[in-house]
Design an enzyme around this catalytic site. Structure first.
Site, PDB file in Angstrom:
ATOM      1  N   SER A 111       0.277 -13.593   9.248  1.00 31.18           N
ATOM      2  CA  SER A 111       0.767 -14.034  10.362  1.00 31.18           C
ATOM      3  C   SER A 111       2.149 -13.149  10.599  1.00 31.18           C
ATOM      4  O   SER A 111       2.698 -13.568  11.760  1.00 31.18           O
ATOM      5  CB  SER A 111       0.890 -15.397  10.357  1.00 31.18           C
ATOM      6  OG  SER A 111       1.718 -15.701   9.076  1.00 31.18           O
TER       7      SER A 111
ATOM      8  N   THR B 283       0.644  -1.213   0.128  1.00 28.30           N
ATOM      9  CA  THR B 283       0.165  -0.042  -0.001  1.00 28.30           C
ATOM     10  C   THR B 283       0.996   1.105  -0.212  1.00 28.30           C
ATOM     11  O   THR B 283       1.740   1.151   0.890  1.00 28.30           O
ATOM     12  CB  THR B 283      -1.052   0.106   1.186  1.00 28.30           C
ATOM     13  OG1 THR B 283      -1.635  -1.026   1.289  1.00 28.30           O
ATOM     14  CG2 THR B 283      -1.968   1.113   1.157  1.00 28.30           C
TER      15      THR B 283
END
Length: 407
Positions: free
Chosen positions: A407, A190
């Protein structure tokens, strides 16, 4: 124009402070996850955002707060994108601005908000609420480094830069910090970028300058072809350089755009260089195109090609993959006119002439392509237009990073 690069990031311009802390959004206490940029006086403000139809909640709130073309602070969290969370996401993005406004004795619409991280997970607003007092307390001129750390996700290094130049006898300073490593095909991640300046300029021309430079910097980067839901570029100009306010496109405006473009070209290249798992920065130069937009589309097709990217990772001069990537765009060109060459700090080598192979030294090509920054040069012989775009190679590490991102 004389441009001098300096330290200081977003706090280099007069009147800007910043901070960054760990509030608990990220599991590790060692990783900062909340940042703040603050202008000591109200600033003209402008923004650009992702073209993805799925947008993060902060984008809607920031757009709403920018309708008056002014802002005084930006709060940014990492570790959670606050995207695909429905009304809960919008309420929490709004609450981030109201909580921060209270600490700064401002109105909520003076605060802009941005988020980056995992999509589709409710935002822990309590962690942010509890962190905002310390975040505000830590605001300082030296806080740019902590702020830059706090917006990182899979980034491997902080991306920040500042420069100064003169308009008449007034020193103008521009600072920036950005993050971005994966999920990057900014049509404006992003990818987030925050730009500050002490220039005095009308909000309308600030917005136009931002639109102009984003097209030739951030919008020419692609790491993996995925346009993020949270891409955002925000800019604040607080006027504390005390230059005569720029209200028309004169030589002072042009000087500002030139400096702004220079700084953000470096920022954009750093984002490409830090692509997830990347070992090399790729620059594709399309020259001799019919028009600039065609050149951009063709260049992005090359740097987005998984086969080109893996060839560059392996230092393999497999130029046929480049012609293939050009050929599946909708851009009209003559394959039998195309030249291709590779360049790096180790030299240059021509590998294709008029769409046909050239005999070349494989060992020399390997040496050229083994460097950290590679130029892929393509001449179409169609016209006078050109464009440079930036990307990275595709390594084993990209799959590893994105295989266990949550994770």
């Amino acid at each position: 124009m004389d441009i001098k690069y300096i330290d200081g990031g977003v706090t280099a311009p007069n009147g800007f402070l910043a901070s960054g802390i760990h509030c608990g959004l990220k599991k590790s206490d060692l990783k900062k996850d909340l940042a703040l940029i603050y202008s000591e006086v109200p600033a003209a403000a402008a923004g650009m955002y992702t073209k993805n139809k799925v947008k993060g909640a902060p984008i809607y709130i920031t757009k709403e707060h920018l309708t008056n073309k002014k802002a005084q602070a930006i709060i940014i969290n990492s570790g959670n994108a606050n995207t695909c969370n429905g009304n809960d996401g919008l309420e929490k993005a709004k609450k981030m601005t109201t909580l921060q406004a209270k600490e700064l004795n401002l109105k909520a619409d003076d605060i802009l908000v941005a988020s980056t991280g995992v999509i589709g997970v409710p935002l822990n607003i309590d962690a942010i609420k509890n962190g905002i007092p310390l975040l505000t307390e830590k605001l300082s001129k030296d806080g740019f480094d902590d702020a830059s750390s706090a917006i990182m996700t899979t980034d491997t290094f902080k991306k920040q830069l500042a420069l100064e130049f003169y308009i008449g006898d007034k020193k103008i300073t521009i600072g920036a910090m950005a993050k971005g490593s994966g999920m990057i095909e900014p049509n404006m991640g992003t990818m987030l970028s925050f730009i500050t300046t002490d220039l005095s300029i009308s909000p309308e021309l600030l917005n136009e300058a931002l639109q102009t430079i984003v097209k030739v910097t951030y919008n020419r980067v692609s790491v993996d072809g995925d346009t993020s839901t949270n891409d955002m570029v925000l800019m604040l100009a607080n006027g504390l350089a005390e230059n005569s306010t720029i209200t028309e496109k004169d030589e002072n405006y042009n000087a500002f755009v030139e400096a702004l473009s220079s700084l953000n070209t470096i920022m954009a290249k750093n984002i490409a260089k830090d692509g997830e798992g990347a070992t090399k920065l790729l620059e594709c130069q399309i020259i001799g195109a019919a028009n600039e937009q065609d050149a951009v589309v063709l260049g992005k097709s090359v740097i987005n090609s998984s086969l080109v990217k893996t060839a560059m990772f392996g230092s393999d001069a497999n130029w046929g993959r480049i012609l293939c990537a050009l050929g599946y765009t909708n851009i009209d060109f003559d394959p039998e006119k195309v030249d291709v060459s590779f360049e790096s700090s180790a030299g240059s080598i021509d590998v294709c002439k008029a769409g046909s192979p050239l005999p070349f030294d494989e060992d020399k090509a390997k040496k050229i392509l083994s460097q950290k920054e590679i130029i892929i040069k393509v001449n179409l012989y169609l016209g006078d237009s050109s464009a440079y775009v930036w990307g990275c190679d595709l390594s084993y590490e990209y799959v590893k990073i994105n295989g266990d991102y949550r994770s």
